[in-house]
Design an enzyme around this catalytic site. Structure first.
Site, mmCIF file in Angstrom:
data_model
loop_
_atom_site.group_PDB
_atom_site.id
_atom_site.type_symbol
_atom_site.label_atom_id
_atom_site.label_comp_id
_atom_site.label_asym_id
_atom_site.label_seq_id
_atom_site.Cartn_x
_atom_site.Cartn_y
_atom_site.Cartn_z
ATOM 1 N N ASP A 203 21.465 -38.535 7.924
ATOM 2 C CA ASP A 203 20.744 -37.441 7.265
ATOM 3 C C ASP A 203 21.335 -36.087 7.687
ATOM 4 O O ASP A 203 21.648 -35.232 6.845
ATOM 5 C CB ASP A 203 19.267 -37.542 7.675
ATOM 6 C CG ASP A 203 18.319 -36.808 6.743
ATOM 7 O OD1 ASP A 203 18.780 -36.310 5.694
ATOM 8 O OD2 ASP A 203 17.131 -36.732 7.070
ATOM 9 N N GLY B 2 19.621 -47.222 12.285
ATOM 10 C CA GLY B 2 19.895 -46.290 13.379
ATOM 11 C C GLY B 2 18.627 -46.062 14.179
ATOM 12 O O GLY B 2 18.086 -46.991 14.806
ATOM 13 N N TYR C 17 15.690 -45.888 13.197
ATOM 14 C CA TYR C 17 14.564 -46.710 12.754
ATOM 15 C C TYR C 17 14.635 -48.155 13.242
ATOM 16 O O TYR C 17 13.707 -48.936 13.021
ATOM 17 C CB TYR C 17 14.423 -46.667 11.230
ATOM 18 C CG TYR C 17 13.741 -45.406 10.718
ATOM 19 C CD1 TYR C 17 13.396 -44.380 11.586
ATOM 20 C CD2 TYR C 17 13.439 -45.245 9.373
ATOM 21 C CE1 TYR C 17 12.774 -43.227 11.129
ATOM 22 C CE2 TYR C 17 12.806 -44.098 8.901
ATOM 23 C CZ TYR C 17 12.481 -43.088 9.792
ATOM 24 O OH TYR C 17 11.855 -41.954 9.321
HETATM 25 P P1 ADP Z 1 17.507 -44.501 10.026
HETATM 26 O O1 ADP Z 1 16.520 -43.468 10.510
HETATM 27 O O2 ADP Z 1 17.211 -44.958 8.603
HETATM 28 O O3 ADP Z 1 17.699 -45.617 10.978
HETATM 29 P P2 ADP Z 1 20.024 -43.249 10.900
HETATM 30 O O4 ADP Z 1 20.707 -42.073 10.288
HETATM 31 O O5 ADP Z 1 19.493 -43.105 12.285
HETATM 32 O O6 ADP Z 1 18.879 -43.670 9.851
HETATM 33 O O7 ADP Z 1 21.012 -44.494 10.883
HETATM 34 C C1 ADP Z 1 21.360 -45.226 9.728
HETATM 35 C C2 ADP Z 1 22.785 -45.706 9.861
HETATM 36 O O8 ADP Z 1 23.667 -44.658 9.473
HETATM 37 C C3 ADP Z 1 23.190 -46.102 11.277
HETATM 38 O O9 ADP Z 1 23.898 -47.326 11.191
HETATM 39 C C4 ADP Z 1 24.107 -44.957 11.713
HETATM 40 O O10 ADP Z 1 25.100 -45.421 12.611
HETATM 41 C C5 ADP Z 1 24.742 -44.597 10.394
HETATM 42 N N1 ADP Z 1 25.384 -43.270 10.287
HETATM 43 C C6 ADP Z 1 25.199 -42.163 11.026
HETATM 44 N N2 ADP Z 1 26.004 -41.155 10.579
HETATM 45 C C7 ADP Z 1 26.698 -41.657 9.524
HETATM 46 C C8 ADP Z 1 27.696 -41.143 8.633
HETATM 47 N N3 ADP Z 1 28.145 -39.876 8.720
HETATM 48 N N4 ADP Z 1 28.186 -41.963 7.664
HETATM 49 C C9 ADP Z 1 27.747 -43.238 7.543
HETATM 50 N N5 ADP Z 1 26.814 -43.775 8.342
HETATM 51 C C10 ADP Z 1 26.294 -43.008 9.324
#
Ligand code: ADP
Length: 177
Positions: free
Chosen positions: A31, A120, A122
């Site tokens: 995000d 991530g 969550y």
């Molecule tokens: P959630 O709150 O839905 O778990 P997160 O952003 O914490 O969302 O994590 C979701 C996934 O996105 C994780 O596997 C994390 O490693 C990954 N992630 C983080 N940054 C990026 C990025 N720039 N591009 C792709 N995936 C990413």
């Protein structure tokens, strides 16, 4: 369907899926990366959506423009927080993928990228989350009238990428890479 290891903000597609929160308030992880790379326009649109709707329920998604990202749209999808897997998490996660696929079809898009929603902060374990993602996208792409031609799973770590790559290897008929 293909899996790549990398940063989802750098891959050009018609729409990029974001793993958002139900307040549509921005956050860390993917995000934060999407808002940093896309610029403030995306949050301005979300502010307006939040004012009108109050947010986005878990399992659903809302669409905005993509600001400076190499895409036309961002679909902000709210995945479930994982609490052991017995509280509807699999259905809610599947619903995220289905909602985003529908948002893409409603707009006649041909390409879409997904991060590993909920895996991530969550806390959803990567393997079952990947199985749901691949199952839902596969079912969608098998529909004869799908406008989507290319769905890219973008994984931020080598180990997550390997989980997806292994699942996709078992689907030779639609694994286009
Ligand atoms: P959630 O709150 O839905 O778990 P997160 O952003 O914490 O969302 O994590 C979701 C996934 O996105 C994780 O596997 C994390 O490693 C990954 N992630 C983080 N940054 C990026 C990025 N720039 N591009 C792709 N995936 C990413």
């Amino acid at each position: 369907m293909e899996a790549v290891e990398g940063d989802i903000t750098r891959i050009a597609v018609d729409a990029i899926v974001n793993a958002a929160n139900s307040a549509l308030a921005g956050g860390g992880g993917v995000d934060g990366a999407i808002h940093r790379a896309g610029g403030p326009e995306i949050m301005r649109e979300l502010d307006e959506l939040r004012r009108v709707t109050g947010g986005c329920p878990t399992g659903s998604a809302v669409a905005t423009g993509a600001g400076r990202l190499p895409a036309r749209f961002v679909f902000h999808s709210v995945g479930p927080i994982y609490r052991g897997g017995e509280r509807g998490e699999p259905d809610l996660l599947a619903s995220c993928y289905r909602t985003c696929l529908k948002l893409a079809e409603d707009r006649g898009l041909s390409s879409l990228s997904f991060p590993a929603i909920s895996t991530g902060v969550y806390g959803y374990p990567i393997r079952p989350a990947a199985e749901i993602a691949v199952r839902e996208v596969k079912a969608h792409l098998e529909k004869a009238d799908a406008s989507l031609q290319r769905v890219v799973f973008v994984l931020f770590s080598r180990s997550d990428y390997k989980v997806y790559a292994r699942l996709l290897e078992r689907l030779p008929s639609i694994h286009a890479e």
